[in-house]
Design an enzyme around this catalytic site. Structure first.
Site, PDB file in Angstrom:
ATOM      1  N   THR A  19      15.876   3.777  32.856  1.00 17.39           N
ATOM      2  CA  THR A  19      15.788   3.476  31.421  1.00 17.39           C
ATOM      3  C   THR A  19      14.537   2.644  31.157  1.00 17.39           C
ATOM      4  O   THR A  19      14.270   1.663  31.844  1.00 17.39           O
ATOM      5  CB  THR A  19      17.056   2.727  30.964  1.00 17.39           C
ATOM      6  OG1 THR A  19      18.166   3.558  31.262  1.00 17.39           O
ATOM      7  CG2 THR A  19      17.018   2.421  29.470  1.00 17.39           C
TER       8      THR A  19
ATOM      9  N   CYS B 139      -0.749 -19.275  53.414  1.00 13.03           N
ATOM     10  CA  CYS B 139      -0.553 -20.119  54.587  1.00 13.03           C
ATOM     11  C   CYS B 139       0.934 -20.295  54.791  1.00 13.03           C
ATOM     12  O   CYS B 139       1.725 -20.153  53.872  1.00 13.03           O
ATOM     13  CB  CYS B 139      -1.225 -21.475  54.424  1.00 13.03           C
ATOM     14  SG  CYS B 139      -0.359 -22.576  53.346  1.00 13.03           S
TER      15      CYS B 139
ATOM     16  N   GLY C 167       1.784  -3.187  38.489  1.00  9.96           N
ATOM     17  CA  GLY C 167       0.708  -2.732  39.367  1.00  9.96           C
ATOM     18  C   GLY C 167       1.211  -2.230  40.712  1.00  9.96           C
ATOM     19  O   GLY C 167       0.760  -1.195  41.211  1.00  9.96           O
ATOM     20  N   THR C 168       2.148  -2.952  41.294  1.00 12.00           N
ATOM     21  CA  THR C 168       2.630  -2.580  42.626  1.00 12.00           C
ATOM     22  C   THR C 168       3.256  -1.187  42.592  1.00 12.00           C
ATOM     23  O   THR C 168       2.978  -0.350  43.456  1.00 12.00           O
ATOM     24  CB  THR C 168       3.660  -3.621  43.122  1.00 12.00           C
ATOM     25  OG1 THR C 168       3.022  -4.898  43.124  1.00 12.00           O
ATOM     26  CG2 THR C 168       4.170  -3.293  44.510  1.00 12.00           C
TER      27      THR C 168
HETATM   28  N1  PLP Z   1      -3.299  -5.080  42.442  1.00  8.45           N
HETATM   29  C1  PLP Z   1      -4.036  -6.185  42.225  1.00  8.45           C
HETATM   30  C2  PLP Z   1      -5.516  -6.128  42.414  1.00  8.45           C
HETATM   31  C3  PLP Z   1      -3.434  -7.365  41.841  1.00  8.45           C
HETATM   32  O1  PLP Z   1      -4.155  -8.466  41.639  1.00  8.45           O
HETATM   33  C4  PLP Z   1      -2.016  -7.384  41.651  1.00  8.45           C
HETATM   34  C5  PLP Z   1      -1.331  -8.613  41.221  1.00  8.45           C
HETATM   35  O2  PLP Z   1      -1.118  -9.548  41.869  1.00  8.45           O
HETATM   36  C6  PLP Z   1      -1.298  -6.203  41.899  1.00  8.45           C
HETATM   37  C7  PLP Z   1      -1.970  -5.075  42.287  1.00  8.45           C
HETATM   38  C8  PLP Z   1       0.187  -6.148  41.726  1.00  8.45           C
HETATM   39  O3  PLP Z   1       0.524  -6.090  40.373  1.00  8.45           O
HETATM   40  P1  PLP Z   1       2.009  -6.467  39.861  1.00  8.45           P
HETATM   41  O4  PLP Z   1       2.111  -7.942  39.950  1.00  8.45           O
HETATM   42  O5  PLP Z   1       2.054  -5.986  38.444  1.00  8.45           O
HETATM   43  O6  PLP Z   1       2.952  -5.733  40.722  1.00  8.45           O
END
Ligand code: PLP
Length: 401
Positions: A238, A326, A72-73
């Site tokens: 890769t 925190c 996701g990131t």
């Molecule tokens: N976006 C949201 C809404 C998330 O909850 C997360 C995960 O924690 C991420 C992005 C990041 O995803 P990843 O852990 O695959 O990098």
């Protein structure tokens, strides 16, 4: 070791049996590099393309619209950095919401340092952004709108298809971070109407470190990673073949089981919400109706910081999370809850319980049996020592997952 109960599926999920079985051959017998022209390589390449087609089908997309990433990131970073830089000549204004994950917010902070301007829309108290709000924020130099599909702190599912219609009306590209939604609620990218969508395998029973981005044709994103030219020159490196195979199997499984599983999880979730909210000083956060099926989130008054509650539940074998980070020195409140209008005290006392496949009635009953006493004990402690600082906590238990 006591039997542990895991109720933090929004942070990550165990890899499913089906995903693991599907992955195993791709670590050993079929370990080839997809860029190689001999059989080992071509088997892996064919498998990747098969997975791309299957992931596309799960999302209502075309095969050519799916690109594999490390999660996701990376998907979020890719859209924001590459799309905005490539389109900077058209404008330098980006619209987002104040309740996004830090993968979006911190990336946008960097874009601001690079001369972009960002508007952070403030949601209502449930976490929704309206089309009218979006409409009012659009400017002639707006090039991208990025608003999440489901929130990771309060579980609210936002009305992205309405927001995407507004974006399309103004010919502005729309991205949604669907990391918490994919594999949990039905998703069809064309019905949603977005141009870009991020997803991550470890949130729906796949492995960590693999994800994808849907990129609606013909919105090619310029490359974020350059090198060997994988992913049609757009994302070098890769490919994580086994991970992609696992993600594909997990997503198909999640979609096949979704109707039945969501009925079951919604029932368990509603039972937790009803019983937890009957404890004085405990209140639901997020939208009571439009929320993720297994997701219950609360503020808990009188305990100082929710990290104490997370630790106490951990001591009785239950893993949940707080919605706020925190540290030893500071008491940081959840930026999501602050944006929803909570004061700092409430915003630092949030509890998130996110259920998955492995949870059952018995585990929920156990949680609900121990929760009132644990909260009461913490309140007594906190009342005795309201100035207590947080250095006695072993580690920050949550980082806005
Ligand atoms: N976006 C949201 C809404 C998330 O909850 C997360 C995960 O924690 C991420 C992005 C990041 O995803 P990843 O852990 O695959 O990098």
């Amino acid at each position: 070791m006591m039997n542990r109960i895991y109720m933090d599926h929004s942070a990550t999920t165990p890899v499913t049996e089906r995903a693991l079985e599907a992955m195993l051959p791709w670590f050993r017998e079929e370990f080839g590099n997809p860029s190689a022209i001999y059989d080992y390589g071509q088997h892996a390449k064919n498998k990747l393309e098969e997975c791309r087609k299957r992931i596309a089908k799960c999302l209502g997309a075309f095969q050519t619209e799916i690109f594999f990433t490390s999660g996701g990131t990376e998907s979020d970073n890719w859209v924001i950095r590459s799309f905005c830089r490539a389109n900077a000549a058209k404008g330098k204004h980006i619209i987002t919401s104040a309740i996004e994950h830090n993968a979006i917010l911190r990336t946008l902070k960097q874009m601001e340092e690079d001369g972009f301007e960002v508007t952070y829309l403030q949601p209502d108290s449930f976490g929704h952004i309206s089309s009218e709000q979006l409409e009012a924020a659009i400017r002639p130099d707006t090039i991208l709108i990025t608003i999440m599909l489901a929130n990771n702190v309060v579980g609210t599912v936002l009305d992205i298809s309405s927001l995407a219609k507004t974006a399309a009306k103004h010919h502005i590209k729309m991205h949604t971070d669907a990391v918490q939604a994919v594999g949990h609620i039905p998703i069809h990218v064309r019905k949603l109407g977005v141009d870009f969508l991020s997803l991550s395998a470890h949130k729906f029973g796949g492995p960590k470190g693999v994800g994808a981005i849907y990129c609606r044709v013909p919105n090619r994103l310029p490359a974020l990673l350059t090198g060997g030219g994988q992913e049609r020159e757009l994302r070098s490196g890769t490919e994580n073949v086994a991970g992609i195979v696992g993600m594909t199997a997990a997503l198909e499984e999640a979609i096949e089981d979704m109707d039945q599983e969501n009925l079951r999880l919604t029932k368990l979730r509603d039972c937790i919400i009803e019983k937890a909210c009957s404890i004085p000083g405990v209140a639901l956060t997020g939208d009571p109706a439009n929320r993720l099926p297994g997701f219950a989130s609360f503020t808990v008054e009188g305990i100082g910081h929710s990290a104490y509650l997370v630790n106490s539940l951990n001591e009785v074998g239950i893993s949940v999370s707080s919605g706020s980070a925190c540290s030893a020195a500071s008491r940081e409140a959840s930026h999501v809850l602050l944006a929803l209008g909570y004061d700092a005290k409430h915003a630092s006392s949030s509890l998130r319980i996110s259920l998955g496949k492995d949870n059952n009635d018995e585990q929920v009953n156990y949680l609900l049996n121990v929760l009132p006493d644990i909260i009461m004990k913490l309140r007594i402690e906190y009342a005795k020592n309201p100035t207590m600082i947080y250095s006695d906590l072993p580690q920050p238990p949550d980082l806005f997952d």
